[in-house]
Design an enzyme around this catalytic site. Structure first.
Site, PDB file in Angstrom:
ATOM      1  N   ASP A  64      -8.263  -9.003  -1.378  1.00 41.07           N
ATOM      2  CA  ASP A  64      -7.739  -8.153  -1.703  1.00 41.07           C
ATOM      3  C   ASP A  64      -7.207  -7.996  -3.100  1.00 41.07           C
ATOM      4  O   ASP A  64      -5.801  -7.855  -3.122  1.00 41.07           O
ATOM      5  CB  ASP A  64      -6.073  -7.291  -0.391  1.00 41.07           C
ATOM      6  CG  ASP A  64      -6.017  -5.410  -0.886  1.00 41.07           C
ATOM      7  OD1 ASP A  64      -6.973  -5.445  -2.098  1.00 41.07           O
ATOM      8  OD2 ASP A  64      -5.293  -5.731  -0.420  1.00 41.07           O
ATOM      9  N   TYR A  96      -5.058 -12.991  -2.503  1.00 44.15           N
ATOM     10  CA  TYR A  96      -4.454 -11.741  -3.547  1.00 44.15           C
ATOM     11  C   TYR A  96      -3.527 -11.226  -2.424  1.00 44.15           C
ATOM     12  O   TYR A  96      -3.462  -9.803  -2.274  1.00 44.15           O
ATOM     13  CB  TYR A  96      -5.482 -10.452  -4.007  1.00 44.15           C
ATOM     14  CG  TYR A  96      -5.984 -11.710  -4.613  1.00 44.15           C
ATOM     15  CD1 TYR A  96      -5.937 -12.130  -6.030  1.00 44.15           C
ATOM     16  CD2 TYR A  96      -7.928 -11.924  -4.589  1.00 44.15           C
ATOM     17  CE1 TYR A  96      -7.440 -12.440  -7.035  1.00 44.15           C
ATOM     18  CE2 TYR A  96      -8.840 -12.599  -5.296  1.00 44.15           C
ATOM     19  CZ  TYR A  96      -8.270 -12.300  -6.544  1.00 44.15           C
ATOM     20  OH  TYR A  96      -9.485 -13.278  -7.296  1.00 44.15           O
ATOM     21  N   GLN A 144       0.524  -1.481  -0.032  1.00 46.63           N
ATOM     22  CA  GLN A 144       0.500   0.008  -0.338  1.00 46.63           C
ATOM     23  C   GLN A 144       0.900   1.678   0.060  1.00 46.63           C
ATOM     24  O   GLN A 144       1.861   1.188   0.611  1.00 46.63           O
ATOM     25  CB  GLN A 144      -0.872   0.392   1.398  1.00 46.63           C
ATOM     26  CG  GLN A 144      -1.968  -1.210   1.196  1.00 46.63           C
ATOM     27  CD  GLN A 144      -3.098  -0.411   0.133  1.00 46.63           C
ATOM     28  OE1 GLN A 144      -3.614   0.171  -0.087  1.00 46.63           O
ATOM     29  NE2 GLN A 144      -3.924  -1.987  -0.502  1.00 46.63           N
ATOM     30  N   GLU A 203      -0.935 -15.787  -3.358  1.00 49.16           N
ATOM     31  CA  GLU A 203      -0.615 -14.754  -4.233  1.00 49.16           C
ATOM     32  C   GLU A 203      -0.325 -15.274  -6.099  1.00 49.16           C
ATOM     33  O   GLU A 203       0.634 -15.807  -5.772  1.00 49.16           O
ATOM     34  CB  GLU A 203       0.174 -14.389  -3.575  1.00 49.16           C
ATOM     35  CG  GLU A 203       1.348 -13.048  -4.583  1.00 49.16           C
ATOM     36  CD  GLU A 203       0.686 -11.660  -4.960  1.00 49.16           C
ATOM     37  OE1 GLU A 203       1.067 -11.724  -6.054  1.00 49.16           O
ATOM     38  OE2 GLU A 203      -0.568 -11.845  -3.770  1.00 49.16           O
ATOM     39  N   CYS A 250      -9.746  -1.129  -4.843  1.00 49.64           N
ATOM     40  CA  CYS A 250      -9.159  -0.129  -4.636  1.00 49.64           C
ATOM     41  C   CYS A 250      -9.814   0.540  -5.806  1.00 49.64           C
ATOM     42  O   CYS A 250      -9.452   1.276  -6.120  1.00 49.64           O
ATOM     43  CB  CYS A 250      -7.799   0.397  -4.713  1.00 49.64           C
ATOM     44  SG  CYS A 250      -7.078  -0.540  -6.433  1.00 49.64           S
TER      45      CYS A 250
END
Length: 459
Positions: free
Chosen positions: A388, A321, A288, A345, A415
Protein backbone atom coordinates in the site's frame (compact mmCIF):
# COMPACT_ATOMS: atom_id res chain seq x y z
CA UNK A 1 -5.15 15.85 0.31
CA UNK A 2 -4.17 19.04 2.00
CA UNK A 3 -3.56 21.77 -0.58
CA UNK A 4 0.06 22.92 -0.91
CA UNK A 5 1.66 26.21 -1.85
CA UNK A 6 2.83 25.78 -5.42
CA UNK A 7 1.89 28.84 -7.47
CA UNK A 8 -0.24 31.94 -7.34
CA UNK A 9 -3.59 32.07 -9.17
CA UNK A 10 -3.71 34.51 -12.02
CA UNK A 11 -0.07 34.07 -13.07
CA UNK A 12 -0.05 34.84 -16.78
CA UNK A 13 2.08 36.71 -19.27
CA UNK A 14 1.14 40.07 -20.69
CA UNK A 15 0.62 38.38 -24.06
CA UNK A 16 -1.84 35.82 -22.73
CA UNK A 17 -5.51 36.79 -22.37
CA UNK A 18 -6.98 36.72 -18.87
CA UNK A 19 -10.08 34.79 -19.93
CA UNK A 20 -10.93 32.39 -22.78
CA UNK A 21 -14.08 30.84 -24.19
CA UNK A 22 -13.39 27.11 -24.47
CA UNK A 23 -15.07 23.93 -25.66
CA UNK A 24 -14.30 21.36 -22.98
CA UNK A 25 -13.10 17.89 -23.95
CA UNK A 26 -12.26 14.72 -22.00
CA UNK A 27 -11.26 14.38 -18.39
CA UNK A 28 -7.55 14.19 -17.55
CA UNK A 29 -5.73 12.78 -14.53
CA UNK A 30 -5.54 15.31 -11.70
CA UNK A 31 -9.07 16.73 -11.80
CA UNK A 32 -8.70 18.67 -15.03
CA UNK A 33 -10.55 18.65 -18.33
CA UNK A 34 -8.81 19.11 -21.66
CA UNK A 35 -9.55 22.08 -23.92
CA UNK A 36 -7.51 23.79 -26.63
CA UNK A 37 -6.81 27.38 -27.56
CA UNK A 38 -4.99 28.07 -30.80
CA UNK A 39 -3.36 24.65 -30.63
CA UNK A 40 -2.27 24.94 -27.01
CA UNK A 41 -3.71 22.55 -24.40
CA UNK A 42 -5.58 24.25 -21.57
CA UNK A 43 -6.32 22.16 -18.48
CA UNK A 44 -9.64 23.45 -17.16
CA UNK A 45 -10.95 22.74 -13.67
CA UNK A 46 -14.59 22.84 -12.53
CA UNK A 47 -16.04 21.89 -15.90
CA UNK A 48 -17.56 18.77 -17.54
CA UNK A 49 -16.85 17.24 -20.98
CA UNK A 50 -19.04 18.74 -23.69
CA UNK A 51 -19.55 22.11 -22.02
CA UNK A 52 -18.74 25.53 -23.42
CA UNK A 53 -17.31 27.76 -20.72
CA UNK A 54 -15.60 31.03 -20.05
CA UNK A 55 -12.43 30.24 -18.13
CA UNK A 56 -9.97 32.41 -16.25
CA UNK A 57 -6.31 31.56 -16.80
CA UNK A 58 -4.53 30.77 -13.54
CA UNK A 59 -1.18 29.67 -14.97
CA UNK A 60 -0.30 30.88 -18.46
CA UNK A 61 3.37 31.50 -19.16
CA UNK A 62 4.14 32.02 -22.85
CA UNK A 63 6.77 29.28 -22.80
CA UNK A 64 4.54 26.66 -21.21
CA UNK A 65 3.37 23.66 -23.20
CA UNK A 66 -0.02 23.99 -21.55
CA UNK A 67 -2.04 26.50 -19.55
CA UNK A 68 -4.31 26.06 -16.54
CA UNK A 69 -7.68 27.70 -16.03
CA UNK A 70 -10.75 27.83 -13.77
CA UNK A 71 -14.31 28.09 -15.04
CA UNK A 72 -15.88 31.49 -14.32
CA UNK A 73 -19.04 31.13 -16.41
CA UNK A 74 -20.85 28.16 -17.95
CA UNK A 75 -22.15 29.14 -21.39
CA UNK A 76 -23.52 25.71 -22.39
CA UNK A 77 -24.03 23.36 -19.44
CA UNK A 78 -23.87 19.58 -19.35
CA UNK A 79 -26.91 17.64 -18.15
CA UNK A 80 -24.59 16.20 -15.49
CA UNK A 81 -24.01 19.60 -13.87
CA UNK A 82 -25.52 20.20 -10.45
CA UNK A 83 -25.43 23.17 -8.06
CA UNK A 84 -22.23 22.87 -6.06
CA UNK A 85 -22.90 21.76 -2.47
CA UNK A 86 -20.20 24.13 -1.13
CA UNK A 87 -20.30 27.76 -2.34
CA UNK A 88 -16.65 28.37 -1.40
CA UNK A 89 -15.58 25.55 -3.74
CA UNK A 90 -17.86 26.71 -6.58
CA UNK A 91 -15.41 28.19 -9.07
CA UNK A 92 -17.74 30.60 -10.87
CA UNK A 93 -19.24 31.89 -7.61
CA UNK A 94 -15.81 32.32 -6.02
CA UNK A 95 -14.31 34.26 -8.93
CA UNK A 96 -17.39 36.51 -9.05
CA UNK A 97 -16.44 37.52 -5.51
CA UNK A 98 -12.89 38.23 -6.61
CA UNK A 99 -10.84 35.17 -5.68
CA UNK A 100 -10.17 31.49 -6.41
CA UNK A 101 -12.29 28.65 -5.03
CA UNK A 102 -11.15 26.55 -2.10
CA UNK A 103 -9.48 23.29 -3.13
CA UNK A 104 -10.57 19.78 -2.25
CA UNK A 105 -14.04 19.58 -3.86
CA UNK A 106 -13.28 20.06 -7.55
CA UNK A 107 -15.97 17.58 -8.72
CA UNK A 108 -18.71 18.93 -6.46
CA UNK A 109 -20.64 20.38 -9.41
CA UNK A 110 -21.04 16.96 -11.09
CA UNK A 111 -23.67 14.37 -10.22
CA UNK A 112 -22.12 11.48 -8.32
CA UNK A 113 -22.73 8.75 -10.89
CA UNK A 114 -21.02 10.85 -13.56
CA UNK A 115 -18.12 11.54 -11.18
CA UNK A 116 -17.51 7.81 -10.92
CA UNK A 117 -17.74 7.41 -14.69
CA UNK A 118 -15.11 10.11 -15.15
CA UNK A 119 -12.80 8.43 -12.62
CA UNK A 120 -13.26 5.16 -14.46
CA UNK A 121 -12.25 6.89 -17.69
CA UNK A 122 -9.10 8.28 -16.05
CA UNK A 123 -8.15 4.85 -14.71
CA UNK A 124 -8.72 3.25 -18.12
CA UNK A 125 -6.62 5.93 -19.85
CA UNK A 126 -3.72 5.48 -17.43
CA UNK A 127 -3.83 1.69 -17.76
CA UNK A 128 -3.79 1.99 -21.54
CA UNK A 129 -1.04 4.61 -21.72
CA UNK A 130 1.30 3.35 -19.01
CA UNK A 131 0.61 -0.40 -18.80
CA UNK A 132 -0.63 -1.19 -22.31
CA UNK A 133 -3.90 -2.62 -20.93
CA UNK A 134 -7.22 -2.05 -22.66
CA UNK A 135 -9.45 -2.39 -19.59
CA UNK A 136 -12.44 -0.53 -18.18
CA UNK A 137 -13.30 -0.95 -14.48
CA UNK A 138 -16.39 0.57 -12.91
CA UNK A 139 -15.64 2.72 -9.85
CA UNK A 140 -17.77 1.47 -6.95
CA UNK A 141 -19.72 3.78 -4.65
CA UNK A 142 -18.86 3.46 -0.94
CA UNK A 143 -20.90 4.45 2.10
CA UNK A 144 -23.80 6.24 0.39
CA UNK A 145 -27.28 6.15 1.83
CA UNK A 146 -29.76 4.25 -0.36
CA UNK A 147 -31.48 6.62 -2.74
CA UNK A 148 -29.21 9.56 -1.94
CA UNK A 149 -26.86 9.31 -4.91
CA UNK A 150 -28.15 12.44 -6.62
CA UNK A 151 -28.94 14.42 -3.48
CA UNK A 152 -26.41 16.84 -2.06
CA UNK A 153 -28.01 16.63 1.39
CA UNK A 154 -26.68 13.09 1.78
CA UNK A 155 -24.80 11.71 -1.17
CA UNK A 156 -21.05 11.92 -1.00
CA UNK A 157 -20.82 14.22 2.04
CA UNK A 158 -19.61 13.82 5.65
CA UNK A 159 -17.04 11.10 4.95
CA UNK A 160 -13.69 12.65 5.92
CA UNK A 161 -12.48 11.59 9.36
CA UNK A 162 -9.36 13.71 8.89
CA UNK A 163 -8.99 17.25 7.62
CA UNK A 164 -6.12 19.70 7.30
CA UNK A 165 -6.52 23.46 7.48
CA UNK A 166 -4.38 26.53 6.88
CA UNK A 167 -4.73 29.83 8.75
CA UNK A 168 -5.33 33.27 7.22
CA UNK A 169 -3.00 36.18 8.13
CA UNK A 170 -5.63 37.48 10.57
CA UNK A 171 -5.95 34.13 12.36
CA UNK A 172 -9.04 32.62 10.75
CA UNK A 173 -9.42 28.96 9.85
CA UNK A 174 -8.95 28.45 6.12
CA UNK A 175 -8.03 26.18 3.26
CA UNK A 176 -5.76 26.75 0.29
CA UNK A 177 -7.01 27.32 -3.21
CA UNK A 178 -5.69 24.75 -5.70
CA UNK A 179 -1.94 25.11 -6.41
CA UNK A 180 -1.90 28.37 -4.52
CA UNK A 181 -0.68 30.20 -1.44
CA UNK A 182 -4.06 31.96 -1.23
CA UNK A 183 -5.89 30.87 1.94
CA UNK A 184 -9.69 31.04 1.78
CA UNK A 185 -11.47 31.47 5.16
CA UNK A 186 -13.92 28.63 5.85
CA UNK A 187 -16.80 28.19 8.28
CA UNK A 188 -17.63 24.60 7.43
CA UNK A 189 -16.14 21.53 5.76
CA UNK A 190 -19.08 19.63 4.23
CA UNK A 191 -16.96 16.60 3.33
CA UNK A 192 -15.89 16.15 6.97
CA UNK A 193 -17.71 13.97 9.48
CA UNK A 194 -19.85 15.84 12.04
CA UNK A 195 -17.20 15.30 14.72
CA UNK A 196 -14.88 17.72 12.89
CA UNK A 197 -17.44 20.41 12.09
CA UNK A 198 -18.87 20.30 15.62
CA UNK A 199 -15.53 21.59 16.95
CA UNK A 200 -16.29 24.94 15.24
CA UNK A 201 -12.61 25.71 14.79
CA UNK A 202 -13.57 28.71 12.63
CA UNK A 203 -14.67 30.50 15.82
CA UNK A 204 -11.11 30.44 17.24
CA UNK A 205 -8.48 33.14 16.99
CA UNK A 206 -5.65 31.13 15.44
CA UNK A 207 -3.05 33.87 15.09
CA UNK A 208 0.39 32.36 15.57
CA UNK A 209 -0.71 28.97 14.20
CA UNK A 210 0.53 27.93 10.77
CA UNK A 211 -1.49 24.77 10.30
CA UNK A 212 -4.25 22.74 11.97
CA UNK A 213 -4.89 19.00 11.53
CA UNK A 214 -7.97 17.26 12.95
CA UNK A 215 -8.82 13.57 13.33
CA UNK A 216 -12.29 12.42 14.42
CA UNK A 217 -12.46 8.60 14.34
CA UNK A 218 -15.53 7.04 12.77
CA UNK A 219 -15.99 4.86 15.88
CA UNK A 220 -16.79 7.97 17.93
CA UNK A 221 -13.67 7.84 20.09
CA UNK A 222 -11.91 10.97 21.31
CA UNK A 223 -10.97 13.45 18.52
CA UNK A 224 -7.49 14.94 18.24
CA UNK A 225 -6.60 18.50 17.23
CA UNK A 226 -2.99 19.12 16.15
CA UNK A 227 -1.65 22.68 16.21
CA UNK A 228 1.51 23.65 14.32
CA UNK A 229 2.67 27.02 15.71
CA UNK A 230 4.67 29.51 13.69
CA UNK A 231 8.31 29.89 14.73
CA UNK A 232 7.73 33.18 16.55
CA UNK A 233 4.34 32.30 18.08
CA UNK A 234 3.53 33.50 21.58
CA UNK A 235 3.46 30.36 23.81
CA UNK A 236 0.49 31.83 25.73
CA UNK A 237 -1.59 31.72 22.56
CA UNK A 238 -1.65 27.91 22.60
CA UNK A 239 -3.13 28.07 26.09
CA UNK A 240 -5.88 30.45 24.97
CA UNK A 241 -6.77 28.19 22.04
CA UNK A 242 -6.74 25.17 24.32
CA UNK A 243 -9.19 26.83 26.68
CA UNK A 244 -11.68 27.37 23.83
CA UNK A 245 -11.72 23.74 22.71
CA UNK A 246 -14.08 21.17 24.29
CA UNK A 247 -12.52 19.34 27.26
CA UNK A 248 -13.21 15.91 25.75
CA UNK A 249 -10.99 16.70 22.76
CA UNK A 250 -7.30 15.79 22.80
CA UNK A 251 -4.96 18.61 21.73
CA UNK A 252 -1.29 18.37 20.79
CA UNK A 253 1.42 20.60 19.40
CA UNK A 254 3.23 19.23 16.37
CA UNK A 255 6.17 20.06 14.16
CA UNK A 256 5.52 18.83 10.59
CA UNK A 257 9.21 19.12 9.62
CA UNK A 258 10.51 17.05 12.53
CA UNK A 259 7.48 14.82 12.97
CA UNK A 260 7.34 15.68 16.67
CA UNK A 261 4.05 15.57 18.58
CA UNK A 262 3.87 17.07 22.10
CA UNK A 263 0.91 16.58 24.40
CA UNK A 264 -1.06 19.65 25.44
CA UNK A 265 -4.17 17.87 26.71
CA UNK A 266 -5.43 14.31 26.56
CA UNK A 267 -3.74 11.95 24.10
CA UNK A 268 -1.35 12.46 21.21
CA UNK A 269 -3.13 9.69 19.32
CA UNK A 270 -6.59 8.50 18.29
CA UNK A 271 -8.16 5.07 18.61
CA UNK A 272 -9.42 3.64 15.32
CA UNK A 273 -11.40 0.45 14.68
CA UNK A 274 -11.49 -1.82 11.64
CA UNK A 275 -11.82 -5.50 10.74
CA UNK A 276 -12.37 -6.53 14.36
CA UNK A 277 -9.21 -4.80 15.62
CA UNK A 278 -8.35 -1.60 17.49
CA UNK A 279 -5.57 0.64 16.21
CA UNK A 280 -3.64 3.46 17.84
CA UNK A 281 -2.63 6.18 15.35
CA UNK A 282 -0.35 8.93 16.66
CA UNK A 283 -0.34 12.53 15.45
CA UNK A 284 -0.35 12.76 11.67
CA UNK A 285 0.19 9.01 11.29
CA UNK A 286 -1.46 7.64 8.16
CA UNK A 287 -4.99 6.27 8.30
CA UNK A 288 -7.55 6.00 5.50
CA UNK A 289 -9.62 9.18 5.67
CA UNK A 290 -13.01 7.91 4.43
CA UNK A 291 -15.03 6.58 7.35
CA UNK A 292 -15.81 3.36 5.46
CA UNK A 293 -12.44 2.96 3.73
CA UNK A 294 -10.68 0.64 6.22
CA UNK A 295 -13.41 -2.01 6.13
CA UNK A 296 -13.84 -1.63 2.37
CA UNK A 297 -10.16 -2.06 1.54
CA UNK A 298 -9.53 -4.88 4.03
CA UNK A 299 -12.53 -6.68 2.56
CA UNK A 300 -11.24 -6.31 -1.00
CA UNK A 301 -7.77 -7.54 -0.06
CA UNK A 302 -9.21 -10.48 1.86
CA UNK A 303 -11.35 -11.46 -1.11
CA UNK A 304 -8.41 -11.41 -3.52
CA UNK A 305 -5.86 -13.17 -1.32
CA UNK A 306 -7.86 -15.41 0.99
CA UNK A 307 -10.69 -16.43 -1.30
CA UNK A 308 -8.17 -16.89 -4.13
CA UNK A 309 -6.25 -19.44 -2.07
CA UNK A 310 -3.14 -17.25 -1.71
CA UNK A 311 -3.47 -16.61 2.03
CA UNK A 312 -3.62 -19.83 4.07
CA UNK A 313 -2.79 -20.89 7.64
CA UNK A 314 0.96 -21.30 7.91
CA UNK A 315 1.73 -18.88 5.05
CA UNK A 316 4.64 -16.44 5.10
CA UNK A 317 3.37 -13.00 4.07
CA UNK A 318 4.54 -9.39 4.16
CA UNK A 319 2.68 -6.09 4.58
CA UNK A 320 4.80 -3.37 2.97
CA UNK A 321 4.22 0.36 3.58
CA UNK A 322 2.21 -1.04 6.46
CA UNK A 323 1.34 2.14 8.38
CA UNK A 324 -0.16 1.45 11.80
CA UNK A 325 -1.09 -2.10 10.81
CA UNK A 326 -4.52 -1.81 9.19
CA UNK A 327 -3.78 -4.80 6.94
CA UNK A 328 -1.15 -6.45 9.15
CA UNK A 329 -3.65 -7.52 11.81
CA UNK A 330 -6.10 -9.25 9.39
CA UNK A 331 -3.13 -10.92 7.64
CA UNK A 332 -1.94 -12.22 11.00
CA UNK A 333 -5.42 -13.60 11.69
CA UNK A 334 -5.45 -15.40 8.35
CA UNK A 335 -2.04 -17.12 8.57
CA UNK A 336 -2.41 -18.01 12.24
CA UNK A 337 0.37 -18.70 14.73
CA UNK A 338 1.91 -21.28 12.41
CA UNK A 339 2.47 -18.58 9.79
CA UNK A 340 4.50 -15.36 9.79
CA UNK A 341 3.90 -11.72 8.88
CA UNK A 342 6.60 -9.14 8.16
CA UNK A 343 5.35 -5.55 8.57
CA UNK A 344 7.54 -2.79 7.07
CA UNK A 345 6.88 0.94 7.55
CA UNK A 346 9.20 3.87 6.90
CA UNK A 347 7.82 6.39 9.42
CA UNK A 348 9.34 5.82 12.89
CA UNK A 349 6.26 7.11 14.73
CA UNK A 350 3.80 5.08 12.70
CA UNK A 351 5.99 1.98 13.02
CA UNK A 352 5.90 2.42 16.80
CA UNK A 353 2.11 2.50 16.57
CA UNK A 354 2.17 -0.76 14.61
CA UNK A 355 4.34 -2.32 17.30
CA UNK A 356 1.78 -1.35 19.96
CA UNK A 357 -1.17 -2.43 17.81
CA UNK A 358 0.34 -5.87 17.16
CA UNK A 359 1.69 -6.36 20.66
CA UNK A 360 1.40 -9.99 21.70
CA UNK A 361 1.32 -11.32 18.13
CA UNK A 362 4.48 -13.41 18.26
CA UNK A 363 4.26 -14.41 14.60
CA UNK A 364 4.34 -10.75 13.45
CA UNK A 365 7.67 -8.99 12.95
CA UNK A 366 7.59 -5.18 12.85
CA UNK A 367 10.49 -3.52 11.00
CA UNK A 368 10.93 0.23 10.62
CA UNK A 369 12.74 1.34 7.47
CA UNK A 370 12.45 1.98 3.76
CA UNK A 371 10.90 -0.96 1.95
CA UNK A 372 13.65 -1.28 -0.65
CA UNK A 373 16.35 -1.24 2.02
CA UNK A 374 14.63 -3.84 4.22
CA UNK A 375 14.05 -6.18 1.27
CA UNK A 376 17.65 -5.77 0.15
CA UNK A 377 19.23 -6.31 3.56
CA UNK A 378 16.89 -9.08 4.70
CA UNK A 379 16.06 -11.17 1.61
CA UNK A 380 13.25 -13.66 2.24
CA UNK A 381 10.76 -15.74 0.33
CA UNK A 382 7.06 -15.03 0.76
CA UNK A 383 3.90 -16.87 -0.19
CA UNK A 384 2.06 -13.59 -0.80
CA UNK A 385 2.59 -9.86 -0.37
CA UNK A 386 0.47 -6.80 0.25
CA UNK A 387 1.69 -3.33 -0.67
CA UNK A 388 0.00 0.00 0.00
CA UNK A 389 2.60 2.56 -1.16
CA UNK A 390 2.28 6.36 -0.99
CA UNK A 391 0.95 8.34 -3.93
CA UNK A 392 4.28 8.05 -5.79
CA UNK A 393 3.86 4.28 -6.00
CA UNK A 394 6.42 1.53 -5.42
CA UNK A 395 8.75 2.22 -8.34
CA UNK A 396 10.77 0.00 -10.65
CA UNK A 397 13.42 -1.11 -8.16
CA UNK A 398 10.90 -2.18 -5.50
CA UNK A 399 8.73 -3.97 -8.07
CA UNK A 400 11.76 -6.01 -9.09
CA UNK A 401 12.47 -6.88 -5.44
CA UNK A 402 8.86 -7.92 -4.92
CA UNK A 403 8.93 -10.29 -7.87
CA UNK A 404 12.30 -11.69 -6.79
CA UNK A 405 10.87 -12.64 -3.37
CA UNK A 406 8.92 -15.40 -5.12
CA UNK A 407 5.31 -14.82 -3.99
CA UNK A 408 2.38 -16.60 -5.59
CA UNK A 409 0.36 -13.35 -5.49
CA UNK A 410 0.63 -9.66 -4.64
CA UNK A 411 -2.24 -7.44 -3.52
CA UNK A 412 -1.55 -3.83 -4.53
CA UNK A 413 -3.56 -1.03 -2.87
CA UNK A 414 -3.15 2.33 -4.63
CA UNK A 415 -4.48 5.87 -4.28
CA UNK A 416 -3.07 7.08 -7.61
CA UNK A 417 -4.01 5.55 -11.00
CA UNK A 418 -0.92 6.94 -12.76
CA UNK A 419 1.72 5.49 -10.41
CA UNK A 420 -0.28 2.25 -10.17
CA UNK A 421 -0.45 1.88 -13.96
CA UNK A 422 3.26 2.66 -14.26
CA UNK A 423 4.12 -0.02 -11.67
CA UNK A 424 1.74 -2.45 -13.37
CA UNK A 425 3.79 -1.95 -16.54
CA UNK A 426 6.92 -2.98 -14.59
CA UNK A 427 5.16 -6.11 -13.36
CA UNK A 428 4.09 -7.00 -16.90
CA UNK A 429 7.63 -6.56 -18.13
CA UNK A 430 8.75 -8.98 -15.38
CA UNK A 431 6.32 -11.71 -16.40
CA UNK A 432 3.39 -10.94 -14.11
CA UNK A 433 -0.26 -10.31 -14.99
CA UNK A 434 -3.24 -8.49 -13.55
CA UNK A 435 -5.58 -11.15 -12.18
CA UNK A 436 -8.18 -8.85 -10.61
CA UNK A 437 -8.89 -5.14 -10.14
CA UNK A 438 -11.47 -3.16 -8.17
CA UNK A 439 -11.82 0.61 -7.91
CA UNK A 440 -13.57 2.52 -5.12
CA UNK A 441 -14.92 6.06 -4.84
CA UNK A 442 -13.41 6.77 -1.42
CA UNK A 443 -13.09 10.49 -2.18
CA UNK A 444 -16.51 11.70 -3.46
CA UNK A 445 -16.60 15.17 -5.02
CA UNK A 446 -12.85 15.03 -5.71
CA UNK A 447 -10.95 13.48 -8.62
CA UNK A 448 -9.26 10.87 -6.40
CA UNK A 449 -10.02 7.15 -6.30
CA UNK A 450 -8.59 4.03 -4.69
CA UNK A 451 -7.80 0.74 -6.43
CA UNK A 452 -7.08 -2.76 -5.15
CA UNK A 453 -5.38 -5.14 -7.57
CA UNK A 454 -4.37 -8.80 -7.53
CA UNK A 455 -1.15 -9.60 -9.40
CA UNK A 456 0.13 -13.11 -10.12
CA UNK A 457 2.98 -14.62 -12.16
CA UNK A 458 1.94 -15.15 -15.77
CA UNK A 459 3.04 -18.78 -15.87
Amino acid sequence: MTQHQLSRPGRHSDAAPRELVLDVGPVAHGGHFVARHEGRVVFVRHSIPGEKVRARLTDADDGSKFWRADVVEVLEASDDRRRHFWPLADSAAAWRKGGPPVGGAEFGHIRLERQRQLKSEVLAEQLKRLAGLDLRVDVEAVGQRPGSGEEHDGGGLAWRTRAGFAVTPDGRLGMHAHRSDVVVPVREMPLAVPGINELKLWELDLRGIARVEVAAPANGSRPLVLLAPEDDADPKRLGRILARLPHDVSVARFDPAKGQVLQLRGRTWVQESAAGHEYRVTGEGFWQIHKDAPETLVGAVRTFLHDGGYLLPGSAVADLYAGAGLFTAPLADAVGITGSVLSVEGSPGTSRDARKNLHGEGHVEIVQGRVERVLRNRPRRFDSLLIDPPRAGAGKAVVRQLMDSGPRAIAYVSCDPASFARDLGYFHAGGWKLEGLRAFDLYPHTHHLETVALLVPDA
